[in-house]
Design a protein around this motif. Structure first.
Motif, PDB file in Angstrom:
ATOM      1  N   GLY A  91     -24.585 107.347  10.172  1.00  0.00           N
ATOM      2  CA  GLY A  91     -25.823 107.538   9.429  1.00  0.00           C
ATOM      3  C   GLY A  91     -26.162 108.960   9.058  1.00  0.00           C
ATOM      4  N   LEU A  92     -25.685 109.963   9.813  1.00  0.00           N
ATOM      5  CA  LEU A  92     -26.031 111.345   9.497  1.00  0.00           C
ATOM      6  C   LEU A  92     -25.492 111.799   8.153  1.00  0.00           C
ATOM      7  CD1 LEU A  92     -25.469 113.026  12.983  1.00  0.00           C
ATOM      8  CD2 LEU A  92     -27.660 112.549  11.877  1.00  0.00           C
ATOM      9  N   SER A  93     -24.483 111.119   7.651  1.00  0.00           N
ATOM     10  CA  SER A  93     -23.918 111.509   6.350  1.00  0.00           C
ATOM     11  C   SER A  93     -24.867 111.224   5.198  1.00  0.00           C
ATOM     12  CB  SER A  93     -22.578 110.807   6.119  1.00  0.00           C
ATOM     13  OG  SER A  93     -22.721 109.398   6.201  1.00  0.00           O
ATOM     14  N   ASN A  94     -25.928 110.424   5.417  1.00  0.00           N
ATOM     15  CA  ASN A  94     -26.973 110.298   4.403  1.00  0.00           C
ATOM     16  C   ASN A  94     -27.572 111.663   4.080  1.00  0.00           C
ATOM     17  OD1 ASN A  94     -27.875 107.368   3.668  1.00  0.00           O
ATOM     18  ND2 ASN A  94     -27.476 107.267   5.873  1.00  0.00           N
ATOM     19  N   LEU A  95     -27.708 112.479   5.108  1.00  0.00           N
ATOM     20  CA  LEU A  95     -28.341 113.782   4.971  1.00  0.00           C
ATOM     21  C   LEU A  95     -27.374 114.850   4.475  1.00  0.00           C
ATOM     22  CD1 LEU A  95     -30.719 115.722   5.419  1.00  0.00           C
ATOM     23  CD2 LEU A  95     -29.990 115.914   7.818  1.00  0.00           C
ATOM     24  N   ALA A  96     -26.183 114.891   5.044  1.00  0.00           N
ATOM     25  CA  ALA A  96     -25.245 115.988   4.771  1.00  0.00           C
ATOM     26  C   ALA A  96     -23.858 115.455   4.460  1.00  0.00           C
ATOM     27  CB  ALA A  96     -25.199 116.934   5.963  1.00  0.00           C
ATOM     28  N   PRO A  97     -23.694 114.739   3.350  1.00  0.00           N
ATOM     29  CA  PRO A  97     -22.371 114.181   3.055  1.00  0.00           C
ATOM     30  C   PRO A  97     -21.295 115.242   2.919  1.00  0.00           C
ATOM     31  CG  PRO A  97     -23.815 114.049   1.122  1.00  0.00           C
ATOM     32  CD  PRO A  97     -24.682 114.417   2.297  1.00  0.00           C
TER      33      PRO A  97
END
Length: 297
Positions: A210-216
């Motif tokens: 889910g963190l890749s929503n923010l910093a792909p």
């Protein structure tokens, strides 16, 4: 080591009335594609699928598949509480052009191994799509074991991958070791961002985090470092992701935190979640501090 991949379980943008925000969702997809992510998983847990009507789910499938347009992989979470609804939504996604469906098992009641195998088998025999099993025992109350998985693979060729959302890497490793001899192309993905490199080193394929929503761009750069076997860069991005994992601790559930963080980065969406409240000013300050430390602001 296999080629690494990182997919985003994308958040879903809603307007103030909890209707789908078409332009907001398209902006998120573009943010991820331009950030270099390998694929987008629509209606995973981060996408609030559990709070959406069947009509909304089908509408979102149409929005996502048409906009992403095979620029990156597009998977759709189609797990429902019944076989019938899961088959209906899965075949809708397949007909719309999704690359695969990801299916979580029913939640609320725990299931024994025989019932889990039958549930997935009944679905796989009726779905016209590649299927990824989604194992999340903290939410479903049961584990899809390596043994059940292997039996399903032997019976259903359209089961091609597995997302393992468990903290214990040993569980994922056991899945890899049991299946790789007979099914070397079976795709094993972690559900925890920080485990990407560990899963690859164990013979898996990557992560849906889910963190890749923010910093792909951070996660796509980490994938690049792994694929180029650049140990210094791998360590650098591991440390960055380890620091970002603190975002998961700010609020339960995590989704309102992620939406606020994305807004702070300039993604044009609203904070609206169907069932969850926005985070507080104090929580927002924590999010801002973590993002500044990670050079995301």
């Amino acid at each position: 080591m296999k080629k690494a991949q990182f997919l985003t379980p994308v958040v879903t943008a809603f307007d103030e009335n909890a209707n789908l925000d078409v332009k907001g969702n398209q902006a998120i997809y573009e943010h991820l594609i331009q950030g270099g992510i390998d694929g987008i998983v629509v209606m995973g847990s981060t996408g609030e699928f559990f709070a959406m009507s069947m009509e909304q789910k089908k509408q979102l499938i149409d929005i996502a598949v048409s906009y992403i347009n095979h620029r990156v992989k597009c998977f759709v979470g189609t797990g429902c509480m019944t076989v019938q609804e899961t088959v209906e939504l899965s075949n809708y996604a397949a007909k719309a052009g999704a690359d695969a469906v990801m299916i979580i098992s029913p939640y609320y009641f725990s299931m024994n191994p025989g019932d889990i195998e039958k549930w997935y088998g009944d679905i796989a025999s009726q779905v016209n799509s590649d299927i990824y099993i989604y194992n999340f025992p903290d939410r479903t109350g049961h584990d899809i074991s390596p043994e059940v998985t292997l039996r399903l693979l032997r019976q259903h060729k359209n089961i091609v991958g597995y997302k393992d959302t468990v903290e214990a890497l040993g569980h994922t490793r056991a899945l890899i070791e049991l299946t790789k001899a007979d099914f070397p192309d079976f795709v094993m993905l972690s559900g925890y961002d920080e485990n990407l490199a560990h899963v690859l080193l164990s013979g898996g394929n990557g992560c849906i985090g889910g963190l890749s929503n923010l910093a792909p761009e951070t996660f796509s750069a980490w994938v690049k470092a792994i694929n180029e076997q650049d140990l210094c860069k791998i360590e650098e991005y591991q440390r960055k992701v380890n620091a970002l994992m603190e975002l998961y601790t700010i609020n339960t559930p995590f989704i309102p935190v992620m939406k606020k963080a994305m807004i702070l980065r300039g993604v044009p969406i609203q904070e609206k979640c169907i069932e969850f409240s926005p985070i507080t000013a104090e929580q927002t300050a924590k999010v801002t501090a973590i993002m500044k430390k990670a050079n995301l602001l």
